[in-house]
Design a protein around this motif. Structure first.
Motif, short mmCIF file in Angstrom:
data_model
loop_
_atom_site.label_atom_id
_atom_site.label_comp_id
_atom_site.label_asym_id
_atom_site.label_seq_id
_atom_site.Cartn_x
_atom_site.Cartn_y
_atom_site.Cartn_z
N GLU A 83 0.83 -1.21 0.00
CA GLU A 83 0.00 0.00 0.00
C GLU A 83 0.86 1.26 0.00
O GLU A 83 1.84 1.36 0.74
CB GLU A 83 -0.91 0.01 1.23
CG GLU A 83 -1.87 1.17 1.24
CD GLU A 83 -2.80 1.18 2.45
OE1 GLU A 83 -3.42 2.23 2.68
OE2 GLU A 83 -2.89 0.15 3.16
N ARG A 85 0.31 5.80 -0.60
CA ARG A 85 -0.71 6.86 -0.57
C ARG A 85 -1.26 7.15 -1.95
O ARG A 85 -2.44 7.42 -2.12
CB ARG A 85 -0.14 8.14 0.03
CG ARG A 85 0.30 7.99 1.46
CD ARG A 85 -0.85 8.17 2.42
NE ARG A 85 -0.35 8.02 3.77
CZ ARG A 85 -0.83 7.13 4.63
NH1 ARG A 85 -1.79 6.33 4.28
NH2 ARG A 85 -0.32 7.04 5.83
N ASP A 128 -3.04 1.90 -4.08
CA ASP A 128 -3.61 2.90 -3.17
C ASP A 128 -5.11 2.65 -3.01
O ASP A 128 -5.68 1.78 -3.66
CB ASP A 128 -3.32 4.33 -3.64
CG ASP A 128 -3.98 4.70 -4.96
OD1 ASP A 128 -5.10 4.22 -5.27
OD2 ASP A 128 -3.38 5.51 -5.70
N TYR A 129 -5.71 3.40 -2.13
CA TYR A 129 -7.14 3.30 -1.87
C TYR A 129 -7.81 4.64 -2.17
O TYR A 129 -8.67 5.10 -1.43
CB TYR A 129 -7.38 2.87 -0.41
CG TYR A 129 -7.03 1.43 -0.20
CD1 TYR A 129 -7.97 0.43 -0.38
CD2 TYR A 129 -5.74 1.04 0.18
CE1 TYR A 129 -7.66 -0.92 -0.20
CE2 TYR A 129 -5.41 -0.28 0.36
CZ TYR A 129 -6.37 -1.25 0.16
OH TYR A 129 -6.05 -2.57 0.34
N PRO A 133 -11.02 5.47 0.42
CA PRO A 133 -10.08 5.91 1.46
C PRO A 133 -10.39 5.35 2.86
O PRO A 133 -9.48 5.27 3.68
CB PRO A 133 -10.19 7.42 1.42
CG PRO A 133 -11.45 7.73 0.70
CD PRO A 133 -11.72 6.57 -0.21
N GLU A 134 -11.60 4.94 3.09
CA GLU A 134 -11.94 4.38 4.40
C GLU A 134 -11.24 3.05 4.64
O GLU A 134 -11.14 2.58 5.78
CB GLU A 134 -13.46 4.23 4.55
CG GLU A 134 -14.11 3.13 3.72
CD GLU A 134 -14.43 3.51 2.28
OE1 GLU A 134 -15.08 2.70 1.61
OE2 GLU A 134 -14.02 4.59 1.82
N ALA A 136 -8.04 2.51 3.64
CA ALA A 136 -6.59 2.78 3.66
C ALA A 136 -6.05 2.81 5.09
O ALA A 136 -6.78 3.09 6.03
CB ALA A 136 -6.31 4.13 2.97
N ARG A 137 -4.77 2.52 5.18
CA ARG A 137 -4.09 2.69 6.47
C ARG A 137 -4.08 4.18 6.82
O ARG A 137 -3.98 5.02 5.95
CB ARG A 137 -2.65 2.19 6.40
CG ARG A 137 -2.52 0.69 6.37
CD ARG A 137 -1.05 0.30 6.25
NE ARG A 137 -0.83 -1.10 6.42
CZ ARG A 137 -1.01 -2.03 5.47
NH1 ARG A 137 -1.43 -1.67 4.27
NH2 ARG A 137 -0.78 -3.29 5.72
N SER A 138 -4.13 4.46 8.10
CA SER A 138 -4.12 5.87 8.49
C SER A 138 -2.73 6.34 8.81
O SER A 138 -1.82 5.60 8.96
CB SER A 138 -5.02 6.08 9.70
OG SER A 138 -4.67 5.21 10.74
#
Length: 138
Positions: A83, A85, A128-129, A133-134, A136-138
């Motif tokens: 993953e 960004r 990426d997500y 985006p929910e 994705a890693r934060s």
């Protein structure tokens, strides 16, 4: 009951290292450093190097295999996706570092992915997500 059922499970807690066979450790380390993977440790006499992958302890473990020469990317080939960004920005950065992606970034249901292959045919993807985006890693 099957070993893959959720009730019994195997007790897998997560990923440890991903082992990648390479034919030449110094060449492989140089390739992966250009792709943005820092060396965590290197033991040339054992023919291994561990590369960092994000903030996690596991990483990419390069292991020299005697007589393992360059090879073209087979299709289909096993792939390891990591993953990032922004996969499209990663594709540009890889190109600027002299590592050409296998294809332009591909749109997926969750975002985008771009893949590279090392000289030994190991395929690494950067995904990426952007569209989800929910997840994705934060």
């Amino acid at each position: 009951m099957s070993l893959t059922s959720r009730k019994s499970g195997l007790g897998v807690l997560g990923f440890d290292n991903a082992l990648l066979p390479v034919g030449d450790l110094p060449e492989a380390v140089t390739f992966y450093e250009r792709a943005g993977f820092p060396v965590t440790f290197r033991l040339d006499e054992a023919g291994i190097a561990l590369l960092g992958a994000g903030g996690e302890t596991p990483g990419l473990l390069l292991r020299t295999e005697e007589g393992f020469g360059p090879r073209p990317v087979p299709w289909p080939a096993a792939r390891l996706w990591l993953e990032v960004r922004d996969a499209r920005a990663t594709a540009r950065a890889l190109s600027e570092a002299g590592i050409e992606p296998l294809a332009p970034p591909l749109s997926t249901s969750t975002g985008y992915v771009v893949e590279i292959a090392d000289p030994w045919g190991n395929v690494i993807g950067f995904t990426d997500y952007a569209k989800r985006p929910e997840l994705a890693r934060s």
